[in-house]
Design a protein around this motif. Structure first.
Motif, short mmCIF file in Angstrom:
data_model
loop_
_atom_site.label_atom_id
_atom_site.label_comp_id
_atom_site.label_asym_id
_atom_site.label_seq_id
_atom_site.Cartn_x
_atom_site.Cartn_y
_atom_site.Cartn_z
N VAL A 1 -87.97 -56.81 -73.06
CA VAL A 1 -88.81 -55.62 -72.98
C VAL A 1 -89.57 -55.61 -71.66
N PRO A 2 -89.58 -54.49 -70.94
CA PRO A 2 -90.32 -54.43 -69.68
C PRO A 2 -91.78 -54.86 -69.85
N LEU B 1 -101.14 -52.47 -73.89
CA LEU B 1 -101.10 -53.42 -72.78
C LEU B 1 -101.28 -52.72 -71.44
N SER B 2 -100.56 -51.61 -71.26
CA SER B 2 -100.64 -50.87 -70.00
C SER B 2 -102.05 -50.37 -69.73
N GLU B 3 -102.79 -50.09 -70.79
CA GLU B 3 -104.17 -49.62 -70.66
C GLU B 3 -105.16 -50.77 -70.51
N ALA C 1 -93.56 -49.84 -78.77
CA ALA C 1 -94.12 -48.69 -78.05
C ALA C 1 -95.65 -48.73 -78.09
N GLU C 2 -96.21 -49.02 -79.28
CA GLU C 2 -97.67 -49.09 -79.40
C GLU C 2 -98.22 -50.24 -78.56
N LEU C 3 -97.58 -51.39 -78.62
CA LEU C 3 -98.04 -52.55 -77.87
C LEU C 3 -97.96 -52.29 -76.37
N ARG D 1 -89.68 -51.96 -85.35
CA ARG D 1 -89.70 -52.72 -84.10
C ARG D 1 -89.96 -51.79 -82.90
N LEU D 2 -89.24 -50.69 -82.86
CA LEU D 2 -89.41 -49.75 -81.75
C LEU D 2 -90.81 -49.17 -81.72
N ALA D 3 -91.32 -48.81 -82.89
CA ALA D 3 -92.67 -48.24 -82.96
C ALA D 3 -93.72 -49.27 -82.55
#
Length: 332
Positions: free
Chosen positions: A112-113, A287-289, A281-283, A276-278
């Motif tokens: 995962v990126p 993390l990006s924030e 996406a939430e994580l 898993r996808l959801a």
């Protein structure tokens, strides 16, 4: 490639070895990750000791499911991802070769990126601890009106679960076994910390909730704690279970039925593709924030893997333990 591995199950210092193994090449749909960091989790030492009723997955096992690094090769059918910083999940789940090595090959979706603002060390804590916490909080349907009890607030999963519940506006109570662990839980954002060694957990929770009980319990040990549910939970409450300390657990089943309690159990290694996808996406968004605090307790070299396993097994370390892959390979 340089790896840690074992060929029989048993105590860490007796079975874990360091040596060379063939460098893998990616097949169709796969990527190869040049690992920088490998994360150590409780399931790693339990499998190495023969827990969960599982024998050796293969004649030679490279342990660990979590890690982070850079994609350096892709197999047929994969878009060019070479150079991407990634974290991986389920590295050693249903396969013999995990992340305690210079390289790992796995399906492209399992790399995962890694957001630019997140380091490799933190990336090695995401596959099990952070994703487990995300799934638990999602299953609990926590909102700003909820009061949540996160059991074992000094644990790696619990540290993330406390933060995620707080991000949803909940009031969070947690349990710990000592002062250092209490401070760790407070740094994670817990509103109330209860020392279960010196305090009556049920009485404290009833006092905090003015006799109502909590809406949700995020549970790391169903076996030990289920007996307390009639004291801790309100009617129509929810328990989300991600761990237990025995193969079978005694439940106050009549009380659970009479109070319409919902039990949700899950294994993070085997959740649905949709979940898993959801969760990822939430994580990724959080993390990006920059909204998660990570707790890296110890950095050790790959050669100290036995020491790392013993630390996790003892339960004395507060925070995540990560192994640095050899410097000469990556020039860190």
């Amino acid at each position: 490639m340089r790896t840690a591995f074992y060929t029989r199950q048993g105590p860490a210092h007796e079975v874990l070895q360091i040596g060379e193994q063939p460098t893998p090449a990616p097949g169709p749909g796969e990527v190869r990750v040049k690992l920088r960091v490998s994360g150590v989790n409780p399931s790693d030492w339990k499998v190495r000791r023969g827990g969960f009723g599982r024998g050796l997955a293969a004649p030679l096992v490279i342990p660990h499911s979590d890690g982070a690094g850079d994609i350096d090769a892709v197999g047929p059918g994969v878009a060019n991802r070479v150079g991407e910083r990634v974290w991986v999940w389920n590295g050693q789940w249903k396969r013999p070769h995990g992340t305690a090595a210079e390289y790992i090959v796995l399906p492209s979706a399992q790399a995962v990126p890694l957001p630019a603002n997140v380091g490799y060390d933190e990336g090695a804590c995401l596959g099990i601890p952070a994703l487990t916490a995300v799934q638990a909080v999602r299953l609990a349907n926590i909102d700003q009106h909820a009061t949540v009890l996160v059991a074992g607030g000094a644990g790696s999963v619990a540290h993330y679960a406390i933060q995620l519940a707080k991000l949803r506006g909940a009031t969070v109570i947690t349990t710990v076994s000592g002062d250092a662990k209490a401070e760790h839980a407070k740094r994670g954002g817990a509103d109330h910390v209860v020392n279960y060694k010196t305090e009556d957990v049920g009485a404290r929770v009833r006092d905090i909730t003015q006799g109502r009980g909590v809406d949700t319990i995020i549970e790391l040990d169903l076996t030990s704690n289920a007996k307390l549910y009639p004291i801790l939970l309100r009617p129509h409450g929810t328990v989300v279970v991600y761990g237990m300390s025995a193969n079978e657990s005694a439940l106050p089943s009549l009380w659970l039925m009479q109070n319409s309690i919902t039990l949700r159990l899950f294994l993070i290694y085997d959740i649905s593709d949709a979940d898993r996808l959801a969760g990822i996406a939430e994580l990724t968004k959080i993390l990006s924030e920059g909204r998660l605090v990570h707790a890296i307790a110890r950095h050790l070299p790959l050669e100290a893997i036995a020491e790392a396993h013993d630390m996790i097994e003892s339960g004395d370390v507060v925070g995540n333990v990560v192994l640095d892959i050899p410097e000469e390979t990556h020039g860190r």
